[in-house]
Structures are given as structure tokens and as C-alpha cells.
Design an enzyme around this catalytic site. Structure first.
Site, PDB file in Angstrom:
ATOM      1  N   LYS A   1      53.445 123.551 134.261  1.00  0.00           N
ATOM      2  CA  LYS A   1      54.400 123.218 133.217  1.00  0.00           C
ATOM      3  C   LYS A   1      55.590 123.821 133.392  1.00  0.00           C
ATOM      4  O   LYS A   1      56.821 123.347 133.199  1.00  0.00           O
ATOM      5  CB  LYS A   1      53.617 123.550 131.824  1.00  0.00           C
ATOM      6  CG  LYS A   1      54.731 123.496 130.780  1.00  0.00           C
ATOM      7  CD  LYS A   1      54.227 124.037 129.241  1.00  0.00           C
ATOM      8  CE  LYS A   1      54.093 125.281 129.142  1.00  0.00           C
ATOM      9  NZ  LYS A   1      55.499 125.747 128.496  1.00  0.00           N
ATOM     10  N   ASN A   2      55.669 125.104 133.746  1.00  0.00           N
ATOM     11  CA  ASN A   2      56.958 126.083 133.643  1.00  0.00           C
ATOM     12  C   ASN A   2      57.547 125.661 134.917  1.00  0.00           C
ATOM     13  O   ASN A   2      59.005 126.447 134.907  1.00  0.00           O
ATOM     14  CB  ASN A   2      56.783 127.476 133.225  1.00  0.00           C
ATOM     15  CG  ASN A   2      56.170 127.718 131.952  1.00  0.00           C
ATOM     16  OD1 ASN A   2      56.324 126.773 131.042  1.00  0.00           O
ATOM     17  ND2 ASN A   2      55.483 128.675 131.497  1.00  0.00           N
TER      18      ASN A   2
ATOM     19  N   ASP B   1      52.183 135.000 129.249  1.00  0.00           N
ATOM     20  CA  ASP B   1      51.578 134.197 128.767  1.00  0.00           C
ATOM     21  C   ASP B   1      49.981 134.350 129.007  1.00  0.00           C
ATOM     22  O   ASP B   1      49.213 133.365 128.814  1.00  0.00           O
ATOM     23  CB  ASP B   1      52.068 132.949 129.809  1.00  0.00           C
ATOM     24  CG  ASP B   1      53.707 132.492 129.465  1.00  0.00           C
ATOM     25  OD1 ASP B   1      54.200 131.998 130.164  1.00  0.00           O
ATOM     26  OD2 ASP B   1      54.121 133.206 128.372  1.00  0.00           O
TER      27      ASP B   1
ATOM     28  N   CYS C   1      60.198 130.135 117.923  1.00  0.00           N
ATOM     29  CA  CYS C   1      58.864 129.682 117.779  1.00  0.00           C
ATOM     30  C   CYS C   1      58.239 130.861 117.271  1.00  0.00           C
ATOM     31  O   CYS C   1      58.648 132.137 117.148  1.00  0.00           O
ATOM     32  CB  CYS C   1      58.395 129.033 119.089  1.00  0.00           C
ATOM     33  SG  CYS C   1      58.470 130.419 120.457  1.00  0.00           S
TER      34      CYS C   1
ATOM     35  N   ARG D   1      50.417 120.839 124.551  1.00  0.00           N
ATOM     36  CA  ARG D   1      51.671 121.057 125.154  1.00  0.00           C
ATOM     37  C   ARG D   1      51.768 121.381 126.598  1.00  0.00           C
ATOM     38  O   ARG D   1      52.552 121.300 127.286  1.00  0.00           O
ATOM     39  CB  ARG D   1      52.464 122.161 124.173  1.00  0.00           C
ATOM     40  CG  ARG D   1      53.165 121.630 122.988  1.00  0.00           C
ATOM     41  CD  ARG D   1      54.000 122.622 122.193  1.00  0.00           C
ATOM     42  NE  ARG D   1      54.982 123.352 123.597  1.00  0.00           N
ATOM     43  CZ  ARG D   1      55.047 124.615 123.694  1.00  0.00           C
ATOM     44  NH1 ARG D   1      54.849 125.086 122.697  1.00  0.00           N
ATOM     45  NH2 ARG D   1      56.025 124.774 124.587  1.00  0.00           N
TER      46      ARG D   1
ATOM     47  N   ARG E   1      63.647 133.925 120.342  1.00  0.00           N
ATOM     48  CA  ARG E   1      64.109 133.216 121.626  1.00  0.00           C
ATOM     49  C   ARG E   1      65.655 132.853 121.594  1.00  0.00           C
ATOM     50  O   ARG E   1      66.329 131.966 121.793  1.00  0.00           O
ATOM     51  CB  ARG E   1      63.552 131.725 121.833  1.00  0.00           C
ATOM     52  CG  ARG E   1      61.828 131.841 121.491  1.00  0.00           C
ATOM     53  CD  ARG E   1      61.004 132.477 122.309  1.00  0.00           C
ATOM     54  NE  ARG E   1      61.042 132.051 123.833  1.00  0.00           N
ATOM     55  CZ  ARG E   1      60.185 131.260 124.219  1.00  0.00           C
ATOM     56  NH1 ARG E   1      59.356 130.532 123.187  1.00  0.00           N
ATOM     57  NH2 ARG E   1      60.128 130.779 125.366  1.00  0.00           N
TER      58      ARG E   1
HETATM   59  C1  EPZ Z   1      59.724 131.168 129.985  1.00  0.00           C
HETATM   60  O1  EPZ Z   1      60.263 131.086 128.670  1.00  0.00           O
HETATM   61  C2  EPZ Z   1      58.365 130.571 129.683  1.00  0.00           C
HETATM   62  N1  EPZ Z   1      58.614 129.052 129.308  1.00  0.00           N
HETATM   63  C3  EPZ Z   1      57.544 131.178 128.772  1.00  0.00           C
HETATM   64  O2  EPZ Z   1      56.298 130.508 128.902  1.00  0.00           O
HETATM   65  C4  EPZ Z   1      57.525 132.492 129.084  1.00  0.00           C
HETATM   66  O3  EPZ Z   1      56.587 133.090 128.308  1.00  0.00           O
HETATM   67  C5  EPZ Z   1      58.599 133.320 129.581  1.00  0.00           C
HETATM   68  O4  EPZ Z   1      59.394 132.592 130.330  1.00  0.00           O
HETATM   69  C6  EPZ Z   1      58.369 134.825 130.046  1.00  0.00           C
HETATM   70  O5  EPZ Z   1      58.047 134.684 131.258  1.00  0.00           O
HETATM   71  C7  EPZ Z   1      59.092 128.133 130.304  1.00  0.00           C
HETATM   72  O6  EPZ Z   1      59.243 128.490 131.433  1.00  0.00           O
HETATM   73  C8  EPZ Z   1      59.115 126.749 129.638  1.00  0.00           C
HETATM   74  P1  EPZ Z   1      62.559 134.322 128.763  1.00  0.00           P
HETATM   75  P2  EPZ Z   1      61.798 131.700 128.630  1.00  0.00           P
HETATM   76  O7  EPZ Z   1      64.336 133.667 128.786  1.00  0.00           O
HETATM   77  O8  EPZ Z   1      62.550 131.387 129.954  1.00  0.00           O
HETATM   78  C9  EPZ Z   1      64.528 137.470 125.920  1.00  0.00           C
HETATM   79  C10 EPZ Z   1      54.525 129.378 127.667  1.00  0.00           C
HETATM   80  O9  EPZ Z   1      53.668 129.949 126.977  1.00  0.00           O
HETATM   81  N2  EPZ Z   1      65.927 136.850 126.194  1.00  0.00           N
HETATM   82  O10 EPZ Z   1      62.345 134.700 130.255  1.00  0.00           O
HETATM   83  O11 EPZ Z   1      62.306 131.099 127.479  1.00  0.00           O
HETATM   84  C11 EPZ Z   1      63.609 136.646 125.366  1.00  0.00           C
HETATM   85  O12 EPZ Z   1      63.553 136.747 123.792  1.00  0.00           O
HETATM   86  C12 EPZ Z   1      56.082 130.069 127.461  1.00  0.00           C
HETATM   87  O13 EPZ Z   1      54.127 128.662 128.741  1.00  0.00           O
HETATM   88  C13 EPZ Z   1      66.969 137.309 125.535  1.00  0.00           C
HETATM   89  O14 EPZ Z   1      67.160 138.312 124.972  1.00  0.00           O
HETATM   90  O15 EPZ Z   1      61.519 133.414 128.285  1.00  0.00           O
HETATM   91  C14 EPZ Z   1      62.183 137.278 125.584  1.00  0.00           C
HETATM   92  O16 EPZ Z   1      62.370 138.499 125.090  1.00  0.00           O
HETATM   93  C15 EPZ Z   1      55.879 130.920 126.131  1.00  0.00           C
HETATM   94  N3  EPZ Z   1      68.421 136.584 125.705  1.00  0.00           N
HETATM   95  C16 EPZ Z   1      62.664 137.932 127.037  1.00  0.00           C
HETATM   96  O17 EPZ Z   1      64.034 137.731 127.361  1.00  0.00           O
HETATM   97  C17 EPZ Z   1      68.338 135.177 126.491  1.00  0.00           C
HETATM   98  O18 EPZ Z   1      69.079 134.405 126.726  1.00  0.00           O
HETATM   99  C18 EPZ Z   1      61.902 136.889 128.196  1.00  0.00           C
HETATM  100  O19 EPZ Z   1      62.552 135.469 127.933  1.00  0.00           O
HETATM  101  C19 EPZ Z   1      66.953 134.779 127.008  1.00  0.00           C
HETATM  102  C20 EPZ Z   1      65.791 135.550 126.800  1.00  0.00           C
END
Ligand code: EPZ
Length: 428
Positions: free
Chosen positions: A30-31, A314, A123, A406, A128
Site C-alpha cells: 500500500k505504502n 506500523d 488521524c 484500507r 500529521r
Molecule cells: C508514511 O506516512 C506511511 N504512510 C505511514 O503508514 C507510516 O507510519 C509513516 O510513513 C512512517 O513510516 C504512507 O506511506 C501512505 P511521515 P507519512 O511523514 O509519510 C512527522 C500505515 O499504517 N512529520 O514519515 O505521512 C510526522 O508527524 C501508515 O500504513 C512532520 O513533522 O509519515 C511523524 O511524526 C500510518 N512534518 C513523522 O514525521 C512533516 O512535514 C513521520 O511522518 C511530515 C511528517
């Protein structure tokens, strides 16, 4: 084409106490596929993507691409997208509902030099933010302002830049994806520092390079992108879903069974397999297959979630379910998201003993679990409740399994084939 999404209020009814035995086919990731679907916006030519999981998030993204003007066909496994004529404004309501949709921003800017997308929904696992996405796009020359719940972006020119993408919780996966896609068509060279190293980023870079992009270093913290004039259509097969594989591996250990994960990539599961072994499971990699078997007992383990290749956030909920069964105390620390313990209270309804102290959950495992009605809250928390329901005695009903739909393709069918007594109860 209509992209039907299953009814929202289905539940799973589970009769616990069965061992999971046999083999399960791991679906596409998915990711990996969500950013790859966004990358099809970078060319006017047709892209064919294979090994696509039939998930509601994928069908949602199909709707979003269609709302932008792309032609999209999906037969449940192969996806064909032609983004010959697209606009830069996506359907507010659709985009707001799915976090993964934020990764259309980079490709729309690269292709059209303008985009207006809704701020993605937060969420239950955290706020996020997208500040790092916007920082990276601004570094490339994009003018961005946020008003009325929309990100309005305009980039008369996109020029290569040196971008540091590290945030308070480490790298950003979709932020890295967004900047990769925007930089692919920028003028000059972009260097991304503190980039995400997840396998899904490597798969996206492979897809982009097959389209004619020039990306080096994907999978490492420093990625170099040399912009090109245009990109062409491509055919691509999506990598297997390492989190689905990890989820079934934990379910095998929790149920006292033995499951072969057909098509899984052990090299994407290092931290997870290491923790399962520490917890007493047996891992067998002979003959190109990956088989996970329960050991004669379960041991408590401590985990801290980290960016790849550390233990994945995850998989945190699923491992917590396993630790409820391991006699002793396990400490689970969540360092990526600020509130990703929603599953703890529902696991306690099954008899688990879990205390939350700041970023850590203290699990006192070993007490037998017994079935109850529980409520899914997010994708991976739902998986944890299914695992616990299979290990518990008696009946467990997991409500709101739309969260599961999902990210898991026909989960109840796969589990039933492994011997679980599980059925989907249609929602009212
Ligand atoms: C991806 O989300 C995945 N989703 C998530 O999987 C996964 O948990 C996450 O990466 C971390 O590995 C998809 O790929 C669709 P991040 P993403 O930006 O990219 C902070 C699942 O269950 N952050 O890597 O949205 C954020 O708040 C889902 O399959 C900022 O501060 O996550 C978090 O604390 C859930 N500023 C950390 O970074 C930003 O601009 C990591 O988030 C972006 C993120």
C-alpha cells in the site's frame, strides 16, 4: 470507471484459540503504490502498474486521479493510468479524507507548475503536519500559501536545490516522495539530505527512473536528483507489502502456529524478524520462502519505533498484541507518532494489562486473553485486535473494520485459509 469502496460498518466475528498454519500470499505494498500512483501524473503517457493491492486506499487514490482528469482503469490487480489531460485542483473532500493523497502535490507542481490541494486529514495517530513537504517544495522555488483548508502552490520555475528534510521525529516518507517527484522535472540538481530510507522510497525511485528520471541514492539518507525535461510512460511491478507480511508473521507467533509468507521480502523485515526471534519465534528462510513458527514459549521484548531500518511504527500495535501473551514485562516506546496507542485500551477489554507512561506502553503479559467486543480505531490498531482475538479464548467482534480494508487485502479470507475461525459480518 466507478471505484466502489466496501460498506463502512462491517465487523469481524472471530472464534479464538486456533493455530494459524499454511501459507499466505503477500499482496503489493500500500505504502509503495500510493506515491507511485501519484507519480503517474508526471507524464502524459500511459503507465501500467502490476501487483497492486485491492484496498480502499487504492480505490480512493483512483478516484482522486480521476477527479484530476486522468483516465484510470483498475481490475483489482493491474492499474492503468493515463494523465494526458489533468488539472491542478483535486476534489477537496476526497483529498481531505486520505493522508496519502498529499503526495499528489509534488507531481502536480512538476507537471503543471500549479496545484491546489486540500490539507490532508490528520488521524487518530497524530496531527500529521506537512511543514517539511512545504519546506522542500519552497526550496525548489514554489510559492505556497495555505488558506481555507487548501494548500495553494505555484512554481513559475522549479530549480534544483539542497534540501534538508529531517524533522522532529526524523525523516518524512511522503515528504521525501513529494520532493523526489517535484525535483525529477526541476532544472538542475537537487540533493535531499535526511531523506527517508524506506523500501517504498526505493520502489518509487525505481518507478521514476524507469520513466526517465535521474535519481541516485534512494534508500540512503542522501538522494541526488538531476532534473530532466520530461518523463515517459512505464510498466512496473509493486514490491510486496512488508507490513502485511510482518502482521501475518506476528499472527503466526501469537496463535502458536506456522505460516509461510509467500512473496515476502525478508530483506525488508530485518528489525521485525529480529524482534520476533528475540520473543521466541523461529524464522526459516530456506528455499526462497520465509516461514515464521511459534516457539515453545514467548518471551517479553522491548521495542522503540524508529525510521527505517529500525523497528517500524506500523508494526508497533501488532507487536503489542503479541507481548500481551508473553509472560513478563515488555516496554513499547513510540517515537514516530504522538498518539499511537489507541489499541491499548481495546486490548485491555480482552484482558490485557497495559499501562501508558508518556511515549511508552508497559505491557505485563502472560495473562490469558478472553474474547470481547472491541472497536477498531486505525489501520494497524485493527490488525492488533484481530491478532489478539485469534489468540484469545471465546468470541471477539472487531467493529469498524473499514479501517482494516484500507490497508489489508481480503484479510479475513487470508486468515480463514490459515485456519482462523473468522467471518465478516455485513454492517447495518
Ligand atoms: C508514511 O506516512 C506511511 N504512510 C505511514 O503508514 C507510516 O507510519 C509513516 O510513513 C512512517 O513510516 C504512507 O506511506 C501512505 P511521515 P507519512 O511523514 O509519510 C512527522 C500505515 O499504517 N512529520 O514519515 O505521512 C510526522 O508527524 C501508515 O500504513 C512532520 O513533522 O509519515 C511523524 O511524526 C500510518 N512534518 C513523522 O514525521 C512533516 O512535514 C513521520 O511522518 C511530515 C511528517
Amino acid at each position: 470507471m466507478m471505484f466502489r469502496i466496501a460498506p463502512t460498518m462491517d465487523s469481524f466475528l472471530i472464534e479464538g484459540g486456533t493455530r494459524l498454519c499454511g501459507e499466505v500470499q503477500i499482496s503489493g505494498s500500500k505504502n509503495a503504490v500510493l506515491p507511485i500512483m501519484a507519480a503517474t501524473l508526471l507524464t502524459a503517457e500511459t503507465c501500467v502498474i502490476r501487483h497492486v493491492p485491492d484496498l480502499s486506499d487504492v480505490r480512493f487514490m483512483c478516484r482522486i486521479l480521476t477527479s484530476l482528469g486522468a483516465q484510470v482503469e483498475f481490475d483489482g490487480s493491474t492499474l492503468t493510468v493515463c494523465a494526458a489531460k489533468i488539472t491542478g485542483t483535486g476534489d477537496y473532500d476526497l483529498i481531505r479524507k486520505m493522508r496519502g493523497s498529499i503526495c499528489i502535490l509534488g507531481p502536480l507542481l512538476a507537471r503543471l507548475r500549479t496545484a491546489s490541494v486540500s490539507l490532508p486529514g490528520g488521524c487518530v495517530i497524530g496531527t500529521r503536519p506537512i511543514d517539511l513537504h512545504l519546506k522542500g517544495l519552497r526550496s525548489l522555488g514554489t510559492e505556497i500559501h495555505v488558506e481555507g483548508g487548501y494548500v495553494k502552490a505555484h512554481a513559475p520555475e522549479l530549480n534544483g536545490a539542497h534540501v534538508f528534510l529531517g524533522g522532529r521525529a526524523g525523516p518524512t516518507v511522503l515528504g521525501t516522495a513529494n520532493i523526489l517527484m517535484a525535483a525529477a522535472l526541476a532544472d538542475g540538481i537537487t540533493v535531499l539530505e535526511s531523506a527517508a530510507c524506506e523500501p517504498e522510497i526505493i520502489d518509487l525511485a525505481d518507478f521514476l527512473n524507469a520513466m526517465g528520471a535521474r535519481i541516485q541514492g534512494a534508500g540512503s539518507p542522501t538522494i541526488t536528483i538531476t532534473g530532466v525535461r520530461e518523463l515517459h510512460g512505464v510498466e512496473h511491478e509493486v514490491i510486496p507489502d512488508r507490513i502485511e507480511a510482518g502482521t501475518f508473521a506476528v499472527a503466526a507467533a501469537a496463535s502458536g502456529g506456522q505460516v509461510t509468507l509467500r512473496g515476502a521480502r525478508p530483506d525488508h523485515l530485518g528489525a521485525v524478524l529480529d524482534k520476533l526471534q528475540e520473543a521466541g519465534a523461529r524464522i526459516d528462510r530456506r528455499g526462497g520462502a520465509l516461514t515464521v513458527s511459534a516457539g515453545s514459549f514467548l518471551r517479553p521484548v522491548d521495542i522503540t519505533t524508529m525510521p527505517y531500518s529500525g523497528f517500524p511504527t506500523d508494526m508497533q500495535a501488532q507487536l503489542m498484541a503479541l507481548m500481551c501473551l508473553a509472560p513478563g514485562t515488555s516496554i513499547i516506546t513510540e517515537r514516530i507518532f504522538e498518539s499511537r496507542f489507541m489499541h491499548a485500551s481495546e486490548l485491555m477489554r480482552l484482558g490485557a494489562d497495559i499501562g501508558i507512561e508518556g511515549p511508552s506502553a508497559i505491557v505485563k503479559g502472560g495473562k490469558p486473553l478472553s474474547g470481547a467486543e472491541v472497536m477498531a480505531s486505525d489501520l494497524r490498531a485493527s490488525a492488533a485486535l484481530v491478532i489478539a482475538g485469534i489468540a484469545a479464548s471465546g468470541k471477539t467482534q472487531v467493529h469498524r473494520v473499514y479501517h482494516l480494508d484500507r490497508g489489508y487485502e481480503r484479510m479475513e479470507v487470508k486468515l480463514e485459509k490459515l485456519g482462523a475461525r473468522i467471518q465478516r459480518v455485513p454492517g447495518e
